[in-house]
Scaffold this motif. Structure first.
Motif, PDB file in Angstrom:
ATOM      1  N   ALA A 213     -13.518   2.676   5.800  1.00  8.57           N
ATOM      2  CA  ALA A 213     -13.020   3.822   5.045  1.00  8.57           C
ATOM      3  C   ALA A 213     -14.118   4.379   4.156  1.00  8.57           C
ATOM      4  CB  ALA A 213     -11.819   3.402   4.201  1.00  8.57           C
ATOM      5  N   THR A 214     -14.134   5.695   4.033  1.00  8.68           N
ATOM      6  CA  THR A 214     -15.152   6.346   3.199  1.00  8.68           C
ATOM      7  C   THR A 214     -14.550   7.046   1.989  1.00  8.68           C
ATOM      8  OG1 THR A 214     -15.034   8.305   4.615  1.00  8.68           O
ATOM      9  CG2 THR A 214     -16.738   6.669   5.128  1.00  8.68           C
ATOM     10  N   THR A 215     -13.278   6.812   1.750  1.00  9.63           N
ATOM     11  CA  THR A 215     -12.631   7.344   0.556  1.00  9.63           C
ATOM     12  C   THR A 215     -11.887   6.216  -0.139  1.00  9.63           C
ATOM     13  OG1 THR A 215     -10.644   7.957   1.815  1.00  9.63           O
ATOM     14  CG2 THR A 215     -12.351   9.655   1.523  1.00  9.63           C
ATOM     15  N   ALA A 332     -13.559  -0.088  -0.230  1.00  8.49           N
ATOM     16  CA  ALA A 332     -13.567   1.365  -0.373  1.00  8.49           C
ATOM     17  C   ALA A 332     -13.481   1.833  -1.814  1.00  8.49           C
ATOM     18  CB  ALA A 332     -12.412   1.970   0.429  1.00  8.49           C
ATOM     19  N   ASN A 333     -13.246   0.937  -2.758  1.00  6.32           N
ATOM     20  CA  ASN A 333     -13.213   1.341  -4.169  1.00  6.32           C
ATOM     21  C   ASN A 333     -14.548   1.915  -4.630  1.00  6.32           C
ATOM     22  OD1 ASN A 333     -10.528   0.699  -4.746  1.00  6.32           O
ATOM     23  ND2 ASN A 333     -11.012  -1.422  -5.300  1.00  6.32           N
ATOM     24  N   ARG A 334     -15.619   1.598  -3.914  1.00  3.62           N
ATOM     25  CA  ARG A 334     -16.947   2.094  -4.299  1.00  3.62           C
ATOM     26  C   ARG A 334     -17.057   3.609  -4.181  1.00  3.62           C
ATOM     27  NH1 ARG A 334     -20.612  -1.392  -1.241  1.00  3.62           N
ATOM     28  NH2 ARG A 334     -18.837  -2.812  -1.491  1.00  3.62           N
ATOM     29  N   TYR A 335     -16.129   4.215  -3.512  1.00  2.00           N
ATOM     30  CA  TYR A 335     -16.154   5.670  -3.377  1.00  2.00           C
ATOM     31  C   TYR A 335     -15.326   6.367  -4.455  1.00  2.00           C
ATOM     32  CZ  TYR A 335     -17.886   4.203   1.165  1.00  2.00           C
ATOM     33  OH  TYR A 335     -18.607   3.602   2.181  1.00  2.00           O
ATOM     34  N   ALA A 336     -14.758   5.606  -5.384  1.00  2.11           N
ATOM     35  CA  ALA A 336     -13.937   6.184  -6.446  1.00  2.11           C
ATOM     36  C   ALA A 336     -14.817   6.781  -7.537  1.00  2.11           C
ATOM     37  CB  ALA A 336     -13.017   5.127  -7.047  1.00  2.11           C
ATOM     38  N   SER A 338     -13.648   7.022 -10.755  1.00  2.00           N
ATOM     39  CA  SER A 338     -13.371   6.180 -11.914  1.00  2.00           C
ATOM     40  C   SER A 338     -14.277   4.959 -11.927  1.00  2.00           C
ATOM     41  CB  SER A 338     -11.913   5.719 -11.900  1.00  2.00           C
ATOM     42  OG  SER A 338     -11.704   4.653 -12.799  1.00  2.00           O
ATOM     43  N   GLY A 339     -14.903   4.702 -13.076  1.00  2.00           N
ATOM     44  CA  GLY A 339     -15.815   3.565 -13.176  1.00  2.00           C
ATOM     45  C   GLY A 339     -15.131   2.240 -12.981  1.00  2.00           C
ATOM     46  N   GLU A 340     -13.906   2.083 -13.516  1.00  3.02           N
ATOM     47  CA  GLU A 340     -13.181   0.830 -13.374  1.00  3.02           C
ATOM     48  C   GLU A 340     -12.849   0.551 -11.916  1.00  3.02           C
ATOM     49  OE1 GLU A 340      -9.791   1.028 -15.878  1.00  3.02           O
ATOM     50  OE2 GLU A 340     -10.927   1.182 -17.735  1.00  3.02           O
ATOM     51  N   GLN A 341     -12.330   1.559 -11.208  1.00  5.87           N
ATOM     52  CA  GLN A 341     -11.986   1.365  -9.800  1.00  5.87           C
ATOM     53  C   GLN A 341     -13.242   1.170  -8.961  1.00  5.87           C
ATOM     54  OE1 GLN A 341      -9.483   4.372  -8.072  1.00  5.87           O
ATOM     55  NE2 GLN A 341      -9.399   3.388  -6.074  1.00  5.87           N
ATOM     56  N   ASN A 342     -14.288   1.906  -9.252  1.00  3.60           N
ATOM     57  CA  ASN A 342     -15.543   1.790  -8.525  1.00  3.60           C
ATOM     58  C   ASN A 342     -16.127   0.390  -8.628  1.00  3.60           C
ATOM     59  OD1 ASN A 342     -18.656   2.014  -8.352  1.00  3.60           O
ATOM     60  ND2 ASN A 342     -17.936   3.943  -7.473  1.00  3.60           N
ATOM     61  N   ALA A 343     -15.902  -0.264  -9.769  1.00  6.99           N
ATOM     62  CA  ALA A 343     -16.519  -1.569 -10.019  1.00  6.99           C
ATOM     63  C   ALA A 343     -15.833  -2.712  -9.294  1.00  6.99           C
ATOM     64  CB  ALA A 343     -16.531  -1.856 -11.519  1.00  6.99           C
ATOM     65  N   VAL A 344     -14.552  -2.557  -8.928  1.00  8.63           N
ATOM     66  CA  VAL A 344     -13.855  -3.642  -8.221  1.00  8.63           C
ATOM     67  C   VAL A 344     -13.993  -3.417  -6.719  1.00  8.63           C
ATOM     68  CG1 VAL A 344     -12.293  -4.308 -10.067  1.00  8.63           C
ATOM     69  CG2 VAL A 344     -11.650  -2.418  -8.591  1.00  8.63           C
TER      70      VAL A 344
END
Length: 456
Positions: A213-215, A332-336, A338-344
């Motif tokens: 996934a890319t989103t 796929a959280n890396r595509y968020a 939001s910093g919090e979501q991106n970090a997990v």
């Protein structure tokens, strides 16, 4: 009162045995004394095995014991290389940049966390801290991060993360990159000059074996769960990332003194949600005064990247607060955005870091103070993505609780039981061997004595 402090730039500012009095004779004294000495040392051995690795005192950071000492360069031409999977120790001056070299492949993501440790007696301002970036050979910045002490004004270990993501439009080629570390400029006249110690732990994440996934997931359960109310267990924290005490879901208690920082590691599998609440106990006496930011709880991901934090104001009565609800751990959280979501973005050990500010001692005394951590894991675990290779260090994104890099086993009671078993097999066996040698020697000595007796 509960206060949360964050900054811009994508993240927050975030014994020896006594001599024997009775001599048994040359044939018996040495082994017998050795047996008794070993027996006397057994309790001390159990204590050392049951205690987690700690720093020299409560306010100092425990660097990785195998960390290699390197000197950061003042320019890129002299930059020393850093190898993923190794841990390094260095020193950061109060002025000027430090450069370290990285050789990266095209398909791997690189993460380089830098932990800065000021002297425990240093004076710092809220905007003091460090900045970390990764640059390519043309001086283009791949990523920038910072960490600051914030309103607590308490010198403590702070961590910022440099990274290079292979899938981006910049810094996507294989080749030479540079880690750049610098003190954040505060302009405060009260800041103590001098160098800070550094711990650097570069790591890499391989590419996926196929497409994914890319989103980022758009919906997830963001409701705060009911807090855990079970009886607490004792769990003394480590004094650094490498000595972090591993915890499972549960309620955990410890003591903390002003200026001290405690580290805990929580294994979080793919698909799981981590929830954490911290309670600071009352002083137990007539409390007067108020500390604006007394206790800070920070969360870091498996590569020591900042996720979230919360701070507590304190008036001597019990206080409690929780980290914001986090989404399930997913690649796929890396595509968020939001910093919090991106970090997990990966499974593995997530670190809870608890710091009690030094100002607490000025208002309410030296302590110790009681801290309770309530750790909860929700969600359904899954197998996660299929990587094309292995992380460096290996197993970095493995959520199993028996990883050596995550510290000791869960809870003090369990640690003591394991220590007892180890001591029973190790020291106990040695004691039995010594006693056996002593018995055999005694029997041989008696045989010699009997042989020398005149016959009737």
């Amino acid at each position: 009162m509960i206060r949360r402090w964050r900054t811009t730039a994508g993240r927050r500012g975030t014994g020896r045995a006594a001599p024997l009095g009775v001599r048994r004779g040359a044939a018996l004294g040495v082994p017998f004394a050795a047996a008794l000495a070993l027996a006397a040392l057994l309790p001390a051995t159990l204590v050392s095995l049951a205690s987690p690795a700690r720093a020299d005192d409560g306010s100092r950071y425990a660097f990785a014991p195998d960390a290699r000492t390197v000197t950061g360069a003042k320019n890129t031409a002299d930059a020393v290389p850093l190898e993923p999977g190794e841990t390094y120790r260095s020193s950061l001056p109060d002025k000027g940049k430090l450069y370290f070299r990285l050789e990266l492949a095209a398909a791997t993501d690189a993460y380089v966390p830098v932990t800065a440790v000021p002297p425990p007696d240093a004076t710092v301002s809220a905007s003091d801290g460090i900045t970390v970036s990764v640059e390519d050979a043309n001086g283009i910045s791949c990523h920038y991060d910072s960490a600051r002490f914030g309103a607590g004004l308490s010198p403590r270990p702070i961590t910022a993360l440099g990274r290079r993501e292979a899938g981006g439009t910049l810094c996507k080629d294989a080749g030479t990159y540079y880690l750049v570390v610098e003190r954040a400029v505060s302009g405060s006249r009260t800041t103590t000059p001098g160098s800070w110690d550094l711990e650097i732990a570069p790591a890499t994440e391989p590419a996926l074996a196929g497409t994914g996934a890319t989103t980022a997931p758009e919906t997830w359960n963001s409701a705060s769960p009911e807090p855990l109310t079970e009886d607490p267990h004792r769990a003394t924290g480590g004094a650094g990332f490498s000595t972090a005490r591993t915890l499972d879901q549960g309620v955990w208690q410890t003591d903390i003194t002003p200026g001290q920082t405690l580290y805990y590691a929580i294994p979080v599998a793919w698909g799981r949600q981590l929830h954490a609440t911290v309670d600071l106990g009352s002083t137990g006496g007539d409390a007067h005064g108020y500390v604006n930011v007394a206790l800070n709880l920070s969360l870091y991901n498996p590569v020591r990247g900042y996720v979230d934090d919360v701070s507590l104001g304190y008036d001597g009565t019990q206080k409690s607060s929780s980290l914001d609800p986090l989404p399930p751990v997913a690649y796929a959280n890396r595509y968020a955005v939001s910093g919090e979501q991106n970090a997990v973005r990966f499974a593995g050990a997530y670190y809870l870091v608890v710091h009690l500010t030094g100002q607490t001692a000025d208002t309410f005394g030296p302590g110790p103070y009681g801290v309770t951590l309530r750790v909860r894991l929700d969600g359904t675990p899954n197998s996660g993505p299929e990587y094309a290779g292995s992380s460096v260090p290996k197993g970095l994104f493995d959520a199993s609780s028996d990883q050596g890099s995550l510290g000791t086993t869960t809870g003090d009671d369990h640690t003591a039981m394991r220590a007892l078993a180890v001591a029973g097999i190790g020291t106990g066996t040695a004691l039995l061997l010594v006693l056996g040698v002593w018995t055999l020697t005694a029997r041989r000595a008696q045989i010699r004595v009997n042989a020398q007796k005149p016959t009737a």
